[in-house]
Design an enzyme around this catalytic site. Structure first.
Site, PDB file in Angstrom:
ATOM      1  N   ASP A  35       0.643  -1.440   0.082  1.00  0.00           N
ATOM      2  CA  ASP A  35      -0.323   0.097   0.244  1.00  0.00           C
ATOM      3  C   ASP A  35       1.087   1.240   0.608  1.00  0.00           C
ATOM      4  OD1 ASP A  35      -2.123   1.805   0.084  1.00  0.00           O
ATOM      5  OD2 ASP A  35      -3.070   0.634   1.998  1.00  0.00           O
ATOM      6  N   HIS A  73      -7.505  -0.833   8.902  1.00  0.00           N
ATOM      7  CA  HIS A  73      -6.833  -0.333   7.680  1.00  0.00           C
ATOM      8  C   HIS A  73      -7.328   1.147   8.024  1.00  0.00           C
ATOM      9  CE1 HIS A  73      -4.474  -0.823   3.614  1.00  0.00           C
ATOM     10  NE2 HIS A  73      -5.124   0.049   4.029  1.00  0.00           N
ATOM     11  N   HIS A  99      -6.479   4.492   7.247  1.00  0.00           N
ATOM     12  CA  HIS A  99      -5.296   5.825   6.522  1.00  0.00           C
ATOM     13  C   HIS A  99      -5.338   6.644   6.764  1.00  0.00           C
ATOM     14  CE1 HIS A  99      -4.551   4.337   2.551  1.00  0.00           C
ATOM     15  NE2 HIS A  99      -4.978   3.068   2.607  1.00  0.00           N
ATOM     16  N   CYS A 149      -3.794   4.757  -2.338  1.00  0.00           N
ATOM     17  CA  CYS A 149      -4.531   3.995  -3.546  1.00  0.00           C
ATOM     18  C   CYS A 149      -4.753   4.780  -4.710  1.00  0.00           C
ATOM     19  CB  CYS A 149      -6.401   3.032  -2.997  1.00  0.00           C
ATOM     20  SG  CYS A 149      -7.114   2.157  -4.852  1.00  0.00           S
TER      21      CYS A 149
END
Ligand code: HMG
Ligand code: MG
Length: 300
Positions: free
Chosen positions: A15, A207, A209, A240
């Site tokens: 990522d 997860h 960000h 992404c």
């Protein structure tokens, strides 16, 4: 896993790098992965077997996996979107597979060119091969807190998709705040709904960000709900390519510092993470901008 132990799942090599425009040499990626293992990280998401047109930075996945110096006790998961990706991953010797879909239709369409239902159909034969090979697997449910194309995402949608991937037989589901919009109340709402639906906390990872600086607050909220696995990226890189506005992942060094202060065990050395973070910052040509990356750790 004991109540006071946390798993840190490193996503920096995948990522963290997938959205970087400047090509990072395979050798530098391998060095980064080695430094992460030196730091004590035991789950290091190495790369993605996706279309090289979709993510040019990870077009060297086959070569990278062949060059990997595998450490005993370390898992190196890779992303796989379809059977083609699974064949490549198996050929390259991958032993841990990550599927990825989302809780909002337009994101899945932009990201992998499928509907949510089509993604499940694509994953079924991949999971058959996971079972055959006795591999570890996880599935990502992205846009669980908001979608760059649709806006709001309901917790019912997240629960529905999480239940579907669980039925496919994955070991773990990672719930993604893909564009970093959640706050702690959202975490209580969404994770609360997942737990209420009967998904055990040990099968969930978060997860986050850190686009808007809420990732650590969100970790604290998830810890209070019994979640003990968190994705993070050393150096705080990440985003992404199909999620406009997505910024870096929660930085591993920031997470490690928080867990230290909470007295939670995690098995990772902060200095080692900082060495890896400095190395990758240099490789991508940007100064290390994370909080703990700049300030360092602290002992009285
Ligand atoms: P497509 O164009 O819809 O489908 O792509 P296709 O089957 O027509 O394939 C197009 C071309 O790709 C063909 O080649 C295929 O052979 C090739 P061409 O004929 O044009 O030369 N192809 C492949 N090549 C290598 N490996 C493969 C593969 N599959 C097809 N596995 C596809 C569909 C799924 C392939 C594409 O959309 C794709 O690769 N998407 C990946 C997107 C991606 O990696 N996004 C980032 C990861 S998700 C994320 O970051 C979120 C996460 O961090 C959690 C969070 O933050 O929430 C996990
Ligand atoms: Mg992500």
């Amino acid at each position: 896993m004991a109540e006071r132990e946390v798993r840190i799942y490193e996503v920096g090599p995948r990522d963290g790098l997938q959205n970087e425009q400047r090509a990072v040499p395979t050798e530098a990626k391998l060095r980064f992965i080695a430094l992460l293992a030196d730091a004590g990280l035991r789950e290091i998401e190495a790369t993605s077997f996706v279309s090289p047109k979709a993510v040019p930075q990870l077009a060297d996945a086959d070569e990278l996996m062949r060059g990997l110096e595998r450490r005993p006790g370390v898992r190196y998961p890779v992303l796989v979107p379809n059977e083609r990706g699974m064949s490549r991953a198996l050929e390259a010797g991958a032993d841990a597979i990550c599927l990825f879909t989302a809780a909002s239709e337009p994101f899945v369409q932009h990201n992998i060119g499928m509907s949510i239902a089509e993604s499940m159909t694509a994953f079924a034969p991949v999971m058959a091969r996971v079972r055959e090979g006795g591999l570890w697997s996880r599935a990502y449910v992205s846009t669980a807190f908001g979608c760059p194309y649709q806006g709001e995402v309901s917790e019912a949608a997240v629960v529905g998709v999480a239940e579907e991937v669980m039925q496919l037989g994955v070991d773990e589901v990672s719930i993604g705040d893909t564009i970093g919009v959640a706050g702690p109340a959202d975490v209580r709402r969404v994770v609360g709904a997942l737990l209420h639906a009967g998904i055990p906390p040990q099968r969930l990872a978060m997860h986050f960000h850190d686009t808007r600086g809420t990732a650590l607050a969100n970790v604290t909220a998830a810890l209070e709900l019994g979640i003990r696995a968190f994705d993070a990226s050393s150096g705080g890189t990440g985003g992404c390519p199909y999620a406009p506005g997505a910024a870096g992942n929660l930085a591993t060094e920031d997470l490690v510092y928080l867990l230290e202060r909470e007295g939670l065990a995690h098995g990772v050395a902060l200095e080692g993470v900082l060495a890896a973070a400095r190395f990758i910052s240099e490789a991508i040509g940007r100064p290390l901008a994370t909080k703990v990356g700049q300030a360092g750790g602290w002992t009285a």
